[in-house]
Design a protein around this motif. Sequence first.
Motif, PDB file in Angstrom:
ATOM      1  N   ILE A 160     -29.654  28.346  38.763  1.00 57.34           N
ATOM      2  CA  ILE A 160     -28.317  28.873  38.657  1.00 57.34           C
ATOM      3  C   ILE A 160     -27.832  29.270  39.727  1.00 57.34           C
ATOM      4  O   ILE A 160     -28.603  29.979  40.543  1.00 57.34           O
ATOM      5  CB  ILE A 160     -28.244  29.902  37.486  1.00 57.34           C
ATOM      6  N   GLY A 161     -26.528  28.810  40.101  1.00 57.76           N
ATOM      7  CA  GLY A 161     -25.908  29.531  41.435  1.00 57.76           C
ATOM      8  C   GLY A 161     -24.716  29.926  40.922  1.00 57.76           C
ATOM      9  O   GLY A 161     -23.783  29.773  40.209  1.00 57.76           O
ATOM     10  N   PHE A 162     -24.637  31.566  41.299  1.00 59.01           N
ATOM     11  CA  PHE A 162     -23.443  32.303  40.885  1.00 59.01           C
ATOM     12  C   PHE A 162     -22.876  32.739  42.030  1.00 59.01           C
ATOM     13  O   PHE A 162     -23.542  33.489  43.106  1.00 59.01           O
ATOM     14  CB  PHE A 162     -24.269  33.562  39.997  1.00 59.01           C
ATOM     15  N   ASP A 163     -21.394  32.723  42.169  1.00 56.26           N
ATOM     16  CA  ASP A 163     -20.567  33.379  43.330  1.00 56.26           C
ATOM     17  C   ASP A 163     -19.732  34.251  42.710  1.00 56.26           C
ATOM     18  O   ASP A 163     -18.687  33.973  41.865  1.00 56.26           O
ATOM     19  CB  ASP A 163     -19.898  32.033  43.874  1.00 56.26           C
ATOM     20  N   ALA A 164     -19.719  35.626  43.021  1.00 51.59           N
ATOM     21  CA  ALA A 164     -18.980  36.695  42.581  1.00 51.59           C
ATOM     22  C   ALA A 164     -17.815  37.154  43.652  1.00 51.59           C
ATOM     23  O   ALA A 164     -18.038  37.242  44.669  1.00 51.59           O
ATOM     24  CB  ALA A 164     -19.738  38.038  42.537  1.00 51.59           C
ATOM     25  N   GLY A 165     -16.710  36.715  43.113  1.00 53.48           N
ATOM     26  CA  GLY A 165     -15.583  36.816  44.037  1.00 53.48           C
ATOM     27  C   GLY A 165     -14.581  37.956  43.252  1.00 53.48           C
ATOM     28  O   GLY A 165     -14.937  38.556  42.367  1.00 53.48           O
ATOM     29  N   GLY A 166     -13.659  38.329  44.209  1.00 54.32           N
ATOM     30  CA  GLY A 166     -12.754  39.432  43.838  1.00 54.32           C
ATOM     31  C   GLY A 166     -11.856  38.998  42.828  1.00 54.32           C
ATOM     32  O   GLY A 166     -11.343  40.129  42.076  1.00 54.32           O
ATOM     33  N   SER A 167     -11.413  37.684  42.694  1.00 50.71           N
ATOM     34  CA  SER A 167     -10.587  37.547  41.473  1.00 50.71           C
ATOM     35  C   SER A 167     -11.138  36.453  40.504  1.00 50.71           C
ATOM     36  O   SER A 167     -10.558  36.515  39.314  1.00 50.71           O
ATOM     37  CB  SER A 167      -9.271  36.966  42.029  1.00 50.71           C
ATOM     38  N   ASP A 168     -12.198  35.835  40.862  1.00 48.37           N
ATOM     39  CA  ASP A 168     -12.777  35.127  39.788  1.00 48.37           C
ATOM     40  C   ASP A 168     -14.299  34.972  39.881  1.00 48.37           C
ATOM     41  O   ASP A 168     -14.693  35.236  41.208  1.00 48.37           O
ATOM     42  CB  ASP A 168     -12.112  33.706  39.640  1.00 48.37           C
ATOM     43  N   ARG A 169     -15.030  34.705  39.059  1.00 53.76           N
ATOM     44  CA  ARG A 169     -16.263  34.457  39.020  1.00 53.76           C
ATOM     45  C   ARG A 169     -16.815  32.906  38.827  1.00 53.76           C
ATOM     46  O   ARG A 169     -16.163  32.676  37.866  1.00 53.76           O
ATOM     47  CB  ARG A 169     -17.363  35.410  38.230  1.00 53.76           C
ATOM     48  N   LYS A 170     -17.735  32.423  39.630  1.00 52.14           N
ATOM     49  CA  LYS A 170     -18.018  31.022  39.329  1.00 52.14           C
ATOM     50  C   LYS A 170     -19.602  30.870  39.079  1.00 52.14           C
ATOM     51  O   LYS A 170     -20.142  31.740  39.775  1.00 52.14           O
ATOM     52  CB  LYS A 170     -17.593  30.329  40.703  1.00 52.14           C
TER      53      LYS A 170
END
Length: 460
Positions: free
Chosen positions: A150-160
């Motif tokens: 699993i690759g998780f990317d936490a952004g300020g406006s969306d999470r991928k």
Amino acid sequence: MNHLGIRIDIRNLPPLDPGYLPLGIFYRNFRESAKEPFDLAVERSNGQVAVYHTAVHGTEEMREADVYYIDRIIKTLLWMKGGFRVYLAGNEAVCEAVKEHYSPDGSRAFDFHYMANVFEHPFEVLRVDKVPEEKGVSKAIGRHLDGCRIGFDAGGSDRKVSAVIDGESVYSEEVVWFPKTNSDPDYHYEGIVSAFRSAAAHMPRVDAVGISSAGVYIDDRTMSASLFLKVPKDLFDQKVKDIYIRAVKDTFGEVPYAVVNDGDVSALAGAMSLNDNNVLGIAMGTSEAVGYVDREGNITGWLNELAFVPVDASPEAMADEWSGDIGCGVKYFSQDSVIKLAPAAGIELDPSLSPAEKLKVVQGLMEEGDLRAARIYESIGVYLAHTLVLYHDLYGYKYVLLLGRVMSGKGGDLLLETCKKVLAEEYPAENEKIHLTLPDEKFRRVGQSVAAASLADTGK
């Protein structure tokens, strides 16, 4: 031009910021006349030490220039590499003046308290006869593509999040969320776990979890991150510092995991797409996000928070709202730079718009061929050329990967074209060493999610 007795000759100035003084050129000209040895070192966790050998003038007439120079170098080392202890070996008067700057109530009080909090250690500046020796610990991380990840990317406006099997993404989703305005850490935790479960549902098992997130992470713990801006300190300490660790263990048990700054993950994704190393990634978006993959293909563990590294020597440079310091990268290589330059270009932006919306207005004008918008991107291109040489002195990188919404569309094309022109005209030697690159199709295919998924080593 002259600054503190140091001559600064520049052929290329930003059309909308004629008072700009490239700090890298100030440094180079300062060093030509500075002959008295002066050494600095910054110590961070695990005994790591970054050393910088330089010189000052050591005279009363050049005291202000000497103090300014050492102040800027310390600031650069702290935000590039991080640290809670600064060692100074050199001119006593310069040392004492700089110590006053980096004190609880000095001009660099923000840096003093920030670094103490991040490294959970009192910050101090020590004058010594000899600085400690260099000691770095780079870490081989990423490029592990085996198994179900699993690759998780936490952004300020969306999470991928992506489900990745043997290096191929089999499922991805992007969900809008509002981490920066939410004070309840359970909101963030539940969003992270929801993303994990969504990806896991598309694989037979989960072998590892990799997390890419804006902020400062030490040993997978959240030490500082704008995503949790509204969370009170007591709740931050209780529930945010180990939020990703808890989320992984509560959801999947004892599977391997890794938490890495999103800038470093972007640089890693770039290195994977280039099939080479020594990559500096610069994402110009909400802020200036930077990551670095070294010559051996490792992540250094440095802060790489170049948004707060000074790049402009002008005493009239704009201050950033967070640190209060002037001339730092965030106001030159982010949407803030576009907004800052708009009035000088004759573009009025509705104050009720968000920064991202203001950027879109300028981008729209650029797409229509508006010459005022073009001057904004030309100015940022000039900033970038001068600053890439400064960054090259610090990192010795081979590639620069340029990312972020400021680089999109016709504006990004003009920015890049201007940057290349200034590099060729003003820095011919460095121009031969600096390879500018934009995300290609392979990068988009490998991407941030696959790079994030590859972070943790399963030991297989």
